[in-house]
Write a protein that holds these residues in place. Sequence first.
Motif, short mmCIF file in Angstrom:
data_model
loop_
_atom_site.label_atom_id
_atom_site.label_comp_id
_atom_site.label_asym_id
_atom_site.label_seq_id
_atom_site.Cartn_x
_atom_site.Cartn_y
_atom_site.Cartn_z
N GLU A 287 0.83 -1.21 0.00
CA GLU A 287 0.00 0.00 0.00
C GLU A 287 0.86 1.26 0.00
O GLU A 287 0.55 2.23 -0.67
CB GLU A 287 -0.93 -0.01 1.22
CG GLU A 287 -1.81 1.19 1.35
CD GLU A 287 -2.87 1.29 0.26
OE1 GLU A 287 -3.40 2.40 0.08
OE2 GLU A 287 -3.18 0.29 -0.39
N TRP A 288 1.96 1.26 0.75
CA TRP A 288 2.83 2.43 0.79
C TRP A 288 3.42 2.72 -0.59
O TRP A 288 3.65 3.89 -0.93
CB TRP A 288 3.94 2.26 1.83
CG TRP A 288 4.82 1.07 1.63
CD1 TRP A 288 4.69 -0.15 2.24
CD2 TRP A 288 5.94 0.96 0.75
NE1 TRP A 288 5.67 -1.01 1.79
CE2 TRP A 288 6.46 -0.36 0.88
CE3 TRP A 288 6.58 1.83 -0.12
CZ2 TRP A 288 7.56 -0.81 0.16
CZ3 TRP A 288 7.68 1.38 -0.84
CH2 TRP A 288 8.15 0.08 -0.69
N ALA A 289 3.65 1.69 -1.38
CA ALA A 289 4.21 1.90 -2.72
C ALA A 289 3.17 2.52 -3.64
O ALA A 289 3.52 3.36 -4.49
CB ALA A 289 4.70 0.57 -3.30
N ARG A 290 1.92 2.11 -3.50
CA ARG A 290 0.85 2.70 -4.31
C ARG A 290 0.73 4.19 -4.00
O ARG A 290 0.68 5.03 -4.90
CB ARG A 290 -0.49 1.99 -4.06
CG ARG A 290 -1.61 2.49 -4.95
CD ARG A 290 -2.94 1.91 -4.53
NE ARG A 290 -3.35 2.38 -3.21
CZ ARG A 290 -3.89 3.59 -2.99
NH1 ARG A 290 -4.10 4.43 -3.97
NH2 ARG A 290 -4.24 3.94 -1.77
N LYS A 291 0.72 4.53 -2.72
CA LYS A 291 0.63 5.94 -2.32
C LYS A 291 1.87 6.72 -2.76
O LYS A 291 1.77 7.86 -3.22
CB LYS A 291 0.44 6.04 -0.80
CG LYS A 291 -0.90 5.55 -0.34
CD LYS A 291 -1.01 5.62 1.17
CE LYS A 291 -2.37 5.08 1.64
NZ LYS A 291 -2.48 5.08 3.10
N GLY A 292 3.04 6.11 -2.62
CA GLY A 292 4.27 6.77 -3.05
C GLY A 292 4.29 7.00 -4.55
O GLY A 292 4.75 8.04 -5.02
N ALA A 293 3.78 6.02 -5.31
CA ALA A 293 3.73 6.18 -6.77
C ALA A 293 2.77 7.29 -7.16
O ALA A 293 3.03 8.04 -8.10
CB ALA A 293 3.34 4.86 -7.42
#
Length: 163
Positions: A69-75
């Motif tokens: 989830e953190w990667a989706r938000k970071g992207a």
Amino acid sequence: MNLPDENLSQNNPRGINVIALWLLVSVLPGAYWSYHMGDKLAFSRLTSVVWAYMAVAFLCSMGLFFKREWARKGAVWLFSILFLWGVVVIHWLLGPSIQPLAFWLMNYVPLPQTTIQNILFTLFVFFILWPVIVIFYLTYPGIKIVFQNRRKKEKKKKPKDKK
């Protein structure tokens, strides 16, 4: 009977992997530049920006591959910055040079100058809008469910500590 959201969460949307692969590939020019600069690589503003982008893009791509989830938000944040950067580059740097660039390209492409200008304009608009398309895709509720269901599955797998 499965609901549409359950079907989407069971599948592995290819769009997420395509975005992750694009982020991973986008790191290569910065790595190539850094490698060829070698000893001449001075720590400047450009170096820190290139390395910061490479680090964030690499981490987000790895996280997207593993549905974090953190990667989706970071992207989403990264593509928001790319959108703003695209607006700045097109508006101030490339926009005023469409006509001279089209005139120069007439020597290499057998098309009229107006056609070349229209093609360049379309490419410039796409350069600005493609990060927005990615942002909409990553914030789509069905895609969010893929990341949330992965987190729920991880919590179910962890045994509860009994004391």
